[in-house]
Enzyme design. Structure first.
Site, PDB file in Angstrom:
ATOM      1  N   ASP A  11       0.831  -1.210   0.000  1.00 59.76           N
ATOM      2  CA  ASP A  11       0.000   0.000   0.000  1.00 59.76           C
ATOM      3  C   ASP A  11       0.865   1.258   0.000  1.00 59.76           C
ATOM      4  OD1 ASP A  11      -2.174  -1.648   0.174  1.00 59.76           O
ATOM      5  OD2 ASP A  11      -2.722  -1.099   2.216  1.00 59.76           O
ATOM      6  N   ASP A  12       0.248   2.358  -0.400  1.00 58.82           N
ATOM      7  CA  ASP A  12       0.786   3.718  -0.217  1.00 58.82           C
ATOM      8  C   ASP A  12       1.947   4.077  -1.126  1.00 58.82           C
ATOM      9  OD1 ASP A  12      -1.111   3.932   1.797  1.00 58.82           O
ATOM     10  OD2 ASP A  12       0.300   3.401   3.379  1.00 58.82           O
ATOM     11  N   HIS A 133      -7.322   3.472   0.861  1.00 62.95           N
ATOM     12  CA  HIS A 133      -6.419   3.926   1.914  1.00 62.95           C
ATOM     13  C   HIS A 133      -7.201   3.989   3.217  1.00 62.95           C
ATOM     14  CE1 HIS A 133      -3.070   5.935   3.734  1.00 62.95           C
ATOM     15  NE2 HIS A 133      -3.691   7.088   3.875  1.00 62.95           N
TER      16      HIS A 133
END
Length: 282
Positions: A11-12, A133
């Site tokens: 993620d991210d 998110h």
């Protein structure tokens, strides 16, 4: 015989330079096989350039829908942002989007999701999956709109973080993962109705910020036949570096997670367990 397949999904991507460096290092090592790209973060455009430089098929690209941090892509939002024009933060967003939305709020959610999908699709890169998110895609006000829009864009995979947590309920750090697990359980039928695919098993919800070689060894023991997703958050720390960190989460814990993932022992464990590392299937 059914295979054991593992998707390691970071993620991210795009959060900041440190996170980009760490995630792309794990991609080049062949450990991270899928990435979720933030559309509105300091390192988002840098991440796109990194992705374009990779050989096609190296990693599965996905949208990491952001409705909680930073500045939205859509102008003139009122309900999803504060007076500073920034998203409200995880706690306030969860409070707002857990309730049944009115038409004005639905419109804002829809416009921002469309803007983020348009953004990620504007770079001529294949987008295979999408999630949220802070898991915002699971929130009741967001989920049907999210599923409808990503399906329209031809995205076939999403994330359903159904992971059984520890028996003890006393640890306060487990409150948010338990909330996400409950949301995922409620979302299961809706995701199925929209026809999006999800991994048959999921790991990482309760290991957030704790990934280590020992945890990865436990993962290998738990893997069954079929497709599993491991959610990870590797990176290089932004502490003491020039540049804008997307959040306090870009700290040394990201480096510890990265070092665990790229430790040769992890690959040895996967090989011994006859587990295939892949991205999301087409």
């Amino acid at each position: 015989m059914k295979r054991k397949i593992l998707i390691v999904n970071a993620d991210d991507l795009g959060a900041d330079t440190g996170r980009n460096e760490g995630i792309l290092e794990a991609v080049r090592r062949g450990v991270v096989t899928a990435v979720g790209l933030l559309p509105n973060a300091p390192g988002s455009l840098e991440a796109i350039e990194y992705l374009k430089a990779l050989e096609p098929g190296t990693v599965s690209l996905g949208l990491h829908l952001n409705l909680s941090e930073g500045r939205p892509l859509c102008p003139n939002l009122e309900r999803l942002v504060g007076q500073d024009g920034l998203f409200l933060g995880k706690k306030k967003v969860f409070g707002l989007l857990t309730k049944e939305p009115d038409e004005a709020l639905k419109n804002e959610i829809s416009r921002e999701i469309e803007a983020q999908l348009e953004w990620i699709n504007s770079f001529d890169l294949e987008v295979l999956h999408a999630n949220g998110h802070n898991h915002v895609h699971l929130l009741p006000a967001v989920l049907p709109i999210f599923l409808d829009r990503v399906k329209r864009y031809g995205i076939k995979w999403t994330r359903l973080p159904l992971e059984k947590g520890p028996a003890s309920t006393k640890d306060p750090s487990m409150e948010f993962p338990r909330l996400v697990e409950r949301l995922a359980s409620k979302a299961r039928k809706i995701v199925k109705r929209y026809g999006l695919r999800v991994a048959e098993s999921f790991f990482g919800l309760y290991w957030m910020g704790r990934i280590s070689v020992e945890i990865l060894e436990e993962l290998v023991k738990r893997l069954n036949h079929g497709i599993a997703e491991l959610m990870v958050h590797p990176g290089r720390s932004m502490e003491g570096k020039v540049g804008e960190a997307f959040s306090p989460f870009s700290n040394k814990d990201r480096e510890q997670e990265l070092e665990a993932l790229i430790n040769p022992k992890f690959m040895e464990l996967l090989e011994k367990g006859k587990i295939e590392l892949t991205g999301y299937p087409q």
